[in-house]
Design an enzyme around this catalytic site. Structure first.
Site, PDB file in Angstrom:
ATOM      1  N   ASP A  71       0.893  -1.130   0.111  1.00  0.00           N
ATOM      2  CA  ASP A  71      -0.020   0.059  -0.049  1.00  0.00           C
ATOM      3  C   ASP A  71       1.169   1.098   0.308  1.00  0.00           C
ATOM      4  O   ASP A  71       0.523   2.196  -0.470  1.00  0.00           O
ATOM      5  CB  ASP A  71      -1.004  -0.012   1.286  1.00  0.00           C
ATOM      6  CG  ASP A  71      -1.557  -1.308   1.247  1.00  0.00           C
ATOM      7  OD1 ASP A  71      -2.043  -1.952   0.255  1.00  0.00           O
ATOM      8  OD2 ASP A  71      -2.961  -0.810   2.140  1.00  0.00           O
ATOM      9  N   HIS A 101      -9.495   9.191  -2.173  1.00  0.00           N
ATOM     10  CA  HIS A 101     -10.205   7.112  -2.256  1.00  0.00           C
ATOM     11  C   HIS A 101     -10.411   7.364  -0.538  1.00  0.00           C
ATOM     12  O   HIS A 101      -9.993   8.118   0.649  1.00  0.00           O
ATOM     13  CB  HIS A 101      -8.611   6.137  -1.961  1.00  0.00           C
ATOM     14  CG  HIS A 101      -9.239   5.097  -1.729  1.00  0.00           C
ATOM     15  ND1 HIS A 101      -9.379   3.939  -2.501  1.00  0.00           N
ATOM     16  CD2 HIS A 101      -9.637   4.322  -0.334  1.00  0.00           C
ATOM     17  CE1 HIS A 101      -9.215   2.589  -1.800  1.00  0.00           C
ATOM     18  NE2 HIS A 101     -10.383   3.169  -0.485  1.00  0.00           N
TER      19      HIS A 101
HETATM   20  P1  ADP Z   1     -13.437  -0.366   2.876  1.00  0.00           P
HETATM   21  O1  ADP Z   1     -12.289   0.709   3.252  1.00  0.00           O
HETATM   22  O2  ADP Z   1     -13.666  -1.412   3.990  1.00  0.00           O
HETATM   23  O3  ADP Z   1     -12.629  -1.061   0.964  1.00  0.00           O
HETATM   24  P2  ADP Z   1     -15.584   0.776   1.040  1.00  0.00           P
HETATM   25  O4  ADP Z   1     -14.419   1.111   0.250  1.00  0.00           O
HETATM   26  O5  ADP Z   1     -16.146  -0.808   0.652  1.00  0.00           O
HETATM   27  O6  ADP Z   1     -14.410   0.142   2.602  1.00  0.00           O
HETATM   28  O7  ADP Z   1     -16.138   1.735   1.479  1.00  0.00           O
HETATM   29  C1  ADP Z   1     -17.134   1.853   2.951  1.00  0.00           C
HETATM   30  C2  ADP Z   1     -18.446   2.910   3.205  1.00  0.00           C
HETATM   31  O8  ADP Z   1     -18.615   3.554   1.534  1.00  0.00           O
HETATM   32  C3  ADP Z   1     -18.751   2.871   3.909  1.00  0.00           C
HETATM   33  O9  ADP Z   1     -18.750   3.993   4.925  1.00  0.00           O
HETATM   34  C4  ADP Z   1     -20.198   2.294   2.944  1.00  0.00           C
HETATM   35  O10 ADP Z   1     -21.674   3.159   3.970  1.00  0.00           O
HETATM   36  C5  ADP Z   1     -19.884   3.598   2.095  1.00  0.00           C
HETATM   37  N1  ADP Z   1     -21.076   3.686   0.498  1.00  0.00           N
HETATM   38  C6  ADP Z   1     -21.013   2.865   0.020  1.00  0.00           C
HETATM   39  N2  ADP Z   1     -22.372   2.965  -0.383  1.00  0.00           N
HETATM   40  C7  ADP Z   1     -22.872   3.714  -0.434  1.00  0.00           C
HETATM   41  C8  ADP Z   1     -23.862   4.756  -0.651  1.00  0.00           C
HETATM   42  N3  ADP Z   1     -24.243   4.216  -1.813  1.00  0.00           N
HETATM   43  N4  ADP Z   1     -23.683   5.800  -0.331  1.00  0.00           N
HETATM   44  C9  ADP Z   1     -23.210   6.380   0.892  1.00  0.00           C
HETATM   45  N5  ADP Z   1     -22.364   5.678   1.121  1.00  0.00           N
HETATM   46  C10 ADP Z   1     -22.031   4.282   0.710  1.00  0.00           C
END
Ligand code: ADP
Length: 360
Positions: A140, A197
């Site tokens: 990373d 990101h």
């Molecule tokens: P990680 O960092 O664990 O990989 P992700 O990139 O999947 O996580 O991001 C998770 C976040 O994205 C959570 O806060 C989730 O609520 C948000 N999220 C996913 N879909 C939506 C959406 N349609 N609207 C707002 N937030 C969203």
């Protein structure tokens, strides 16, 4: 029997997430073990079942079993490609895992005590289950190796025992994938790109001519933006006071797991839940997220000497137009610039990097 599949492995404290890519680097299957450390859940594609997963080795064995049941013998894989959070000062490019590289990842444990031990456990478990399978690592931190010293160093004394206390930056695999993805979407890579990101972890990166020159995360993934449960930017003096008041372990738990959107809202770390809430505290947490993203974006823009475009990725960045607009609103002083949304592609980037190593 396929002999050119690459298994991307992301091993965390209580989960191992894997994605299988075919020889065209198309994702064909996801297998995830969650709740590792007890009775957990195995998810194979869309199907989930409970499973006894006492540790990482058991979880990987269960994942390999699941792959076999899908007709993918582990001995026939081309490689296992690991996401490794911290590569320290020395590991600044993807590499094949040799005994020396394994040791170098182990040497980075003090830098990433919450992450690197789990990656190593997974690397060792794969080596035990499939000794002949090539293993690769993508870091990373690697994309940020181009950050100049002036942006990298804290203003600490120049002492040998402090040299590894510097800003490393994270989410590098996502940023590398983003730099690659824009031209594929027929977008000329902007000279000065502010990349955002925004997921559970969140950071910004100043990308100048395709290279990282500054990022909001630093020594650890704890600093920078307000995150799901991480505090983001905080005065070191406040941390010292917390350690005196609460002790080291409780401070660590507070700053990593109880702060950020969760701490501010008292409701959830999940942006979607906060957007669906009518609570003023949820609103404040969202506003705090956007305000600090916008404010720290100013610092990234200064590091690049201006701004040509913004790109959003990660669960929040990809999916939440209100959050994107909330951040862009804070940048209206910059005038007009295009803004893009790109799907996060960390797994395929890791598969791509492993494939390139194996072809070299
Ligand atoms: P990680 O960092 O664990 O990989 P992700 O990139 O999947 O996580 O991001 C998770 C976040 O994205 C959570 O806060 C989730 O609520 C948000 N999220 C996913 N879909 C939506 C959406 N349609 N609207 C707002 N937030 C969203």
């Amino acid at each position: 029997m396929p002999d050119s599949h690459i298994l991307v492995i992301n091993a965390g404290s209580s989960s191992i997430k894997t994605a299988l890519f075919d020889d065209h680097l198309t994702e064909v299957l996801r297998v995830e073990a969650t709740g590792v450390g007890g009775t957990g859940t195995m998810k194979i594609g869309a199907t989930a079942r409970t499973a006894d997963l006492p540790d990482n080795a058991a979880a990987l064995a269960a994942i390999f079993d699941a792959l076999s049941q899908q007709g993918i013998a582990v001995t026939s894989l081309r490689a296992a490609a690991h996401r490794v959070v911290h590569g320290g000062i020395t590991l600044t490019a993807p590499c094949r895992i040799t005994p020396e590289i394994r040791q170098a990842i182990a040497d980075c444990i003090p830098l990433a005590p919450l992450h690197n031990p789990h990656h190593l456990a997974a690397i060792d478990a794969v080596a035990a289950l499939a000794p002949d399978l090539p293993q690769c690592a993508s870091f990373d931190t690697a994309f940020h190796a181009t950050i100049p010293d002036i942006a990298r160093r804290y203003a600490l004394p120049d002492r040998a025992d402090l040299t590894d206390l510097q800003r490393y930056g994270f989410h590098g695999t996502s940023y590398a994938a983003l730099v690659r993805a824009l031209p594929q979407q027929s977008i000329t890579l902007p000279k000065r790109l502010l990349a955002c990101h925004l997921g559970n972890g969140a950071s910004l990166c100043a990308i100048l001519d395709g290279q990282s020159v500054a990022t909001t995360m630093g020594y650890s993934p704890l600093s920078g933006l307000t995150m799901g449960t991480r505090v983001g930017e905080i005065d070191a003096g406040a941390v010292l006071r917390l350690v005196r008041q609460l002790g080291l372990d409780e401070t660590e738990t507070l700053l990593h797991h109880q702060s950020g959107l969760l701490g501010l809202s008292g409701i959830s770390s999940d942006m979607r839940s906060l957007e669906n809430s009518t609570s003023p505290n949820a609103r404040f947490a969202i506003d705090h997220f956007c305000y600090w993203a916008g404010r720290q974006a100013g610092s990234m823009i200064a590091a690049m000497g201006g701004l040509d475009a913004v790109a959003f990725t990660g669960g929040i960045g990809e999916n939440s137009e209100p959050i994107r607009n909330g951040i862009l609103d804070k940048l209206s002083w910059m005038g007009n610039f295009p803004s893009y949304t790109v799907a996060a592609q960390e797994e395929i980037q890791i598969a791509r990097e492993a494939s390139a190593l194996l072809n070299a």
